[in-house]
Scaffold this motif. Structure first.
Motif, short mmCIF file in Angstrom:
data_model
loop_
_atom_site.label_atom_id
_atom_site.label_comp_id
_atom_site.label_asym_id
_atom_site.label_seq_id
_atom_site.Cartn_x
_atom_site.Cartn_y
_atom_site.Cartn_z
N HIS A 1 58.12 27.06 -64.35
CA HIS A 1 57.46 27.26 -63.06
C HIS A 1 58.43 27.08 -61.90
O HIS A 1 58.31 27.76 -60.89
CB HIS A 1 56.25 26.35 -62.93
CG HIS A 1 55.17 26.69 -63.91
ND1 HIS A 1 54.64 27.93 -64.04
CD2 HIS A 1 54.54 25.92 -64.83
CE1 HIS A 1 53.71 27.93 -64.99
NE2 HIS A 1 53.65 26.73 -65.50
N ASN B 1 60.24 30.36 -61.40
CA ASN B 1 59.42 31.57 -61.28
C ASN B 1 59.48 32.08 -59.85
O ASN B 1 58.94 31.50 -58.92
CB ASN B 1 57.98 31.23 -61.67
CG ASN B 1 57.09 32.46 -61.66
OD1 ASN B 1 57.45 33.51 -61.14
ND2 ASN B 1 55.90 32.32 -62.23
N LYS C 1 57.99 34.49 -58.53
CA LYS C 1 56.67 34.85 -58.01
C LYS C 1 55.98 33.70 -57.29
O LYS C 1 55.08 33.91 -56.49
CB LYS C 1 55.77 35.35 -59.14
CG LYS C 1 56.25 36.61 -59.79
CD LYS C 1 55.34 36.96 -60.95
CE LYS C 1 55.84 38.14 -61.73
NZ LYS C 1 54.98 38.41 -62.90
N LEU C 2 56.39 32.47 -57.60
CA LEU C 2 55.75 31.30 -57.01
C LEU C 2 56.47 30.78 -55.76
O LEU C 2 56.02 29.84 -55.14
CB LEU C 2 55.65 30.16 -58.04
CG LEU C 2 54.80 30.48 -59.27
CD1 LEU C 2 54.85 29.33 -60.25
CD2 LEU C 2 53.37 30.77 -58.86
#
Length: 108
Positions: free
Chosen positions: A101, A104, A106-107
């Motif tokens: 995470h 990532n 996208k985050l």
């Protein structure tokens, strides 16, 4: 209230107010129904669907609590210590997913 005490509270409620636990299959169907009610609120209140007048007074917290109640029933009747299972899952996710995470895109 921790999960272990929540399981005990549900069991006490069943013993005081219910006749018995519904069987596991009935509870699974009931869980599906309750999750559907949560999905309906989320889709209309936070998603792109318009909220019907009859849904505006629906309480998301109450519907989530219904889901939790049935999950606790299923854990009780199948002999699952949900506190132990949840603690193990949280530990696993912390170890397995931390870097995933963090990296990532996208985050971010």
């Amino acid at each position: 209230m921790d999960i272990q005490n929540a399981q005990k509270a549900v069991d006490a409620w069943i013993n005081q107010h219910g006749v018995r636990y519904f069987n596991e299959l009935t509870n699974m169907a009931q869980l599906t129904e309750e999750v559907g009610e949560v999905a309906r609120i989320i889709a209309r209140r936070y998603g792109e669907q318009s909220e019907k007048e009859s849904d505006k007074d629906k309480d998301l917290g109450e519907e989530l609590a219904d889901v939790l109640f049935v999950v606790l029933c299923l854990a009780n009747q199948t002999g699952i210590d949900l506190q132990e299972a949840f603690d193990k899952k949280l530990d696993l996710k912390a170890k397995r997913d931390h870097d995933r995470h963090q990296q990532n895109e996208k985050l971010k």
